[in-house]
Design a protein around this motif. Structure first.
Motif, PDB file in Angstrom:
ATOM      1  N   LEU A 209     -26.657  12.602   2.228  1.00 40.44           N
ATOM      2  CA  LEU A 209     -26.350  11.168   2.147  1.00 40.44           C
ATOM      3  C   LEU A 209     -25.626  10.833   0.846  1.00 40.44           C
ATOM      4  N   SER A 210     -24.563  11.581   0.582  1.00 37.48           N
ATOM      5  CA  SER A 210     -23.755  11.306  -0.606  1.00 37.48           C
ATOM      6  C   SER A 210     -22.276  11.458  -0.270  1.00 37.48           C
ATOM      7  N   GLY A 211     -21.439  10.952  -1.138  1.00 36.70           N
ATOM      8  CA  GLY A 211     -20.002  11.038  -0.920  1.00 36.70           C
ATOM      9  C   GLY A 211     -19.250  10.889  -2.232  1.00 36.70           C
ATOM     10  N   THR A 212     -17.988  11.284  -2.202  1.00 35.77           N
ATOM     11  CA  THR A 212     -17.146  11.203  -3.397  1.00 35.77           C
ATOM     12  C   THR A 212     -15.853  10.489  -3.057  1.00 35.77           C
ATOM     13  N   VAL A 213     -15.384   9.677  -3.998  1.00 35.40           N
ATOM     14  CA  VAL A 213     -14.078   9.029  -3.843  1.00 35.40           C
ATOM     15  C   VAL A 213     -13.055   9.971  -4.459  1.00 35.40           C
ATOM     16  N   LYS A 214     -12.279  10.650  -3.606  1.00 34.72           N
ATOM     17  CA  LYS A 214     -11.300  11.625  -4.112  1.00 34.72           C
ATOM     18  C   LYS A 214     -10.143  10.912  -4.819  1.00 34.72           C
ATOM     19  N   ALA A 215      -9.688   9.812  -4.224  1.00 41.03           N
ATOM     20  CA  ALA A 215      -8.605   9.007  -4.805  1.00 41.03           C
ATOM     21  C   ALA A 215      -8.641   7.642  -4.131  1.00 41.03           C
ATOM     22  N   LEU A 216      -7.998   6.672  -4.724  1.00 39.43           N
ATOM     23  CA  LEU A 216      -7.912   5.373  -4.066  1.00 39.43           C
ATOM     24  C   LEU A 216      -6.971   5.497  -2.869  1.00 39.43           C
ATOM     25  N   PRO A 217      -7.216   4.733  -1.811  1.00 42.95           N
ATOM     26  CA  PRO A 217      -6.410   4.901  -0.594  1.00 42.95           C
ATOM     27  C   PRO A 217      -4.973   4.408  -0.755  1.00 42.95           C
ATOM     28  N   THR A 218      -4.076   4.968   0.053  1.00 36.81           N
ATOM     29  CA  THR A 218      -2.717   4.442   0.150  1.00 36.81           C
ATOM     30  C   THR A 218      -2.664   3.574   1.409  1.00 36.81           C
ATOM     31  N   ARG A 219      -1.602   2.816   1.593  1.00 34.08           N
ATOM     32  CA  ARG A 219      -1.500   1.930   2.769  1.00 34.08           C
ATOM     33  C   ARG A 219      -1.561   2.725   4.073  1.00 34.08           C
ATOM     34  N   GLU A 220      -0.990   3.926   4.088  1.00 33.41           N
ATOM     35  CA  GLU A 220      -0.977   4.740   5.306  1.00 33.41           C
ATOM     36  C   GLU A 220      -2.383   5.169   5.713  1.00 33.41           C
ATOM     37  N   GLU A 221      -3.290   5.278   4.728  1.00 34.67           N
ATOM     38  CA  GLU A 221      -4.664   5.723   5.013  1.00 34.67           C
ATOM     39  C   GLU A 221      -5.583   4.579   5.423  1.00 34.67           C
ATOM     40  N   ILE A 222      -5.103   3.352   5.330  1.00 43.14           N
ATOM     41  CA  ILE A 222      -5.925   2.192   5.705  1.00 43.14           C
ATOM     42  C   ILE A 222      -5.565   1.799   7.129  1.00 43.14           C
ATOM     43  N   ASP A 223      -6.535   1.967   8.042  1.00 43.46           N
ATOM     44  CA  ASP A 223      -6.267   1.761   9.469  1.00 43.46           C
ATOM     45  C   ASP A 223      -6.685   0.370   9.967  1.00 43.46           C
ATOM     46  N   VAL A 224      -6.547  -0.639   9.127  1.00 45.98           N
ATOM     47  CA  VAL A 224      -6.946  -1.995   9.503  1.00 45.98           C
ATOM     48  C   VAL A 224      -5.767  -2.706  10.161  1.00 45.98           C
ATOM     49  N   PRO A 225      -5.986  -3.337  11.334  1.00 45.02           N
ATOM     50  CA  PRO A 225      -4.876  -3.992  12.046  1.00 45.02           C
ATOM     51  C   PRO A 225      -4.491  -5.343  11.442  1.00 45.02           C
ATOM     52  N   VAL A 226      -4.024  -5.323  10.201  1.00 40.83           N
ATOM     53  CA  VAL A 226      -3.651  -6.551   9.494  1.00 40.83           C
ATOM     54  C   VAL A 226      -2.241  -6.392   8.942  1.00 40.83           C
ATOM     55  N   ASP A 227      -1.410  -7.416   9.129  1.00 39.51           N
ATOM     56  CA  ASP A 227      -0.058  -7.412   8.549  1.00 39.51           C
ATOM     57  C   ASP A 227      -0.143  -8.130   7.204  1.00 39.51           C
ATOM     58  N   GLU A 228      -0.281  -7.348   6.143  1.00 37.02           N
ATOM     59  CA  GLU A 228      -0.519  -7.920   4.806  1.00 37.02           C
ATOM     60  C   GLU A 228       0.647  -8.748   4.298  1.00 37.02           C
ATOM     61  N   MET A 229       1.860  -8.499   4.811  1.00 38.48           N
ATOM     62  CA  MET A 229       3.017  -9.268   4.345  1.00 38.48           C
ATOM     63  C   MET A 229       2.892 -10.741   4.726  1.00 38.48           C
ATOM     64  N   LEU A 230       2.279 -11.015   5.885  1.00 36.10           N
ATOM     65  CA  LEU A 230       2.078 -12.409   6.299  1.00 36.10           C
ATOM     66  C   LEU A 230       1.104 -13.122   5.355  1.00 36.10           C
ATOM     67  N   ILE A 231       0.110 -12.384   4.855  1.00 37.17           N
ATOM     68  CA  ILE A 231      -0.852 -12.975   3.891  1.00 37.17           C
ATOM     69  C   ILE A 231      -0.128 -13.318   2.602  1.00 37.17           C
ATOM     70  N   VAL A 232       0.731 -12.417   2.137  1.00 39.56           N
ATOM     71  CA  VAL A 232       1.494 -12.651   0.919  1.00 39.56           C
ATOM     72  C   VAL A 232       2.398 -13.877   1.093  1.00 39.56           C
ATOM     73  N   GLU A 233       3.050 -13.972   2.258  1.00 32.55           N
ATOM     74  CA  GLU A 233       3.916 -15.138   2.537  1.00 32.55           C
ATOM     75  C   GLU A 233       3.105 -16.430   2.522  1.00 32.55           C
ATOM     76  N   LEU A 234       1.889 -16.370   3.058  1.00 31.08           N
ATOM     77  CA  LEU A 234       1.028 -17.574   3.098  1.00 31.08           C
ATOM     78  C   LEU A 234       0.674 -18.039   1.695  1.00 31.08           C
ATOM     79  N   TYR A 235       0.276 -17.101   0.847  1.00 30.93           N
ATOM     80  CA  TYR A 235      -0.157 -17.461  -0.509  1.00 30.93           C
ATOM     81  C   TYR A 235       1.013 -17.785  -1.424  1.00 30.93           C
ATOM     82  N   SER A 236       2.207 -17.286  -1.130  1.00 31.71           N
ATOM     83  CA  SER A 236       3.339 -17.524  -2.024  1.00 31.71           C
ATOM     84  C   SER A 236       4.056 -18.836  -1.741  1.00 31.71           C
ATOM     85  N   LYS A 237       3.522 -19.651  -0.849  1.00 29.09           N
ATOM     86  CA  LYS A 237       4.171 -20.941  -0.551  1.00 29.09           C
ATOM     87  C   LYS A 237       3.915 -21.937  -1.668  1.00 29.09           C
TER      88      LYS A 237
END
Length: 197
Positions: free
Chosen positions: A169-197
């Motif tokens: 029951l242990s684990g190690t963080v080898k490195a911080l994730p890159t965008r390709e390794e994050i499998d979340v169905p979210v278009d982050e560019m739309l969030i950036v557009e929303l906040y940059s208004k």
């Protein structure tokens, strides 16, 4: 503390998410029926932000703070935002397979059952760094709860940026994730557009 009491499947339907993204193996038989109205550009941006908040279990103010931190870092703001959300301790516990859902991972962290680099951490929003070791406290490792959790999460694939040891029951963080390794169905560019208004 603010709690969203909307049923998970209902919220997944309204946001167009699969419950498996959140760790639930349920399936809704109902279909979301939207009237023939076209969704505006703002509506699409808002839905993407709500998706990200719902997946990671973050409220509006902390989510905005993550956005501001992501903006200050080098690189693309949207990618930085997802990397920050992904490196939250409750999310890492979920990704390692020590919790069925992110909500359960949050509860496990809050109940002082997790050690980060040998120190007790009870803050779900704690941001892990590359090289951190995460483990369940020694006196909790033999509990029935974790045996049940490991049975359910045995088929879950641990991301490349993490290394899990389910037996201890242990684990190690080898490195911080890159965008390709994050499998979340979210278009982050739309969030950036929303906040940059």
């Amino acid at each position: 503390m603010a709690i969203n009491r909307t049923p998970v499947l209902k919220r997944c339907r309204s946001l167009g998410l699969e419950p498996q993204v959140l760790g639930y193996d349920k399936k809704s038989r109902r279909q979301l029926v939207r009237s023939g109205r076209k969704v505006s550009e703002y509506g699409l941006q808002l839905r993407e932000k709500q998706k990200a908040k719902f997946i990671y279990g973050v409220l509006e103010k902390p989510f905005h703070n993550y956005y501001e931190r992501a903006e200050q870092k080098k690189g693309m703001t949207g990618e930085n935002l997802l990397i920050l959300l992904e490196s939250r301790l409750d999310n890492v516990i979920f990704r390692l397979g020590f919790a069925r859902t992110r909500k359960e991972a949050r509860q496990i962290v809050g109940h002082r059952q997790i050690l980060v680099n040998g120190k007790n951490v009870q803050i779900p929003s704690y941001l892990v760094k590359a090289g951190d070791t995460i483990e369940v406290r020694e006196n909790k490792k033999d509990s029935v709860r974790y045996k049940e959790i490991l049975e359910v999460t045995a088929g879950r694939i641990v991301p490349e940026w993490l290394e899990a040891d389910p037996e201890n029951l242990s684990g190690t963080v080898k490195a911080l994730p890159t965008r390709e390794e994050i499998d979340v169905p979210v278009d982050e560019m739309l969030i950036v557009e929303l906040y940059s208004k």
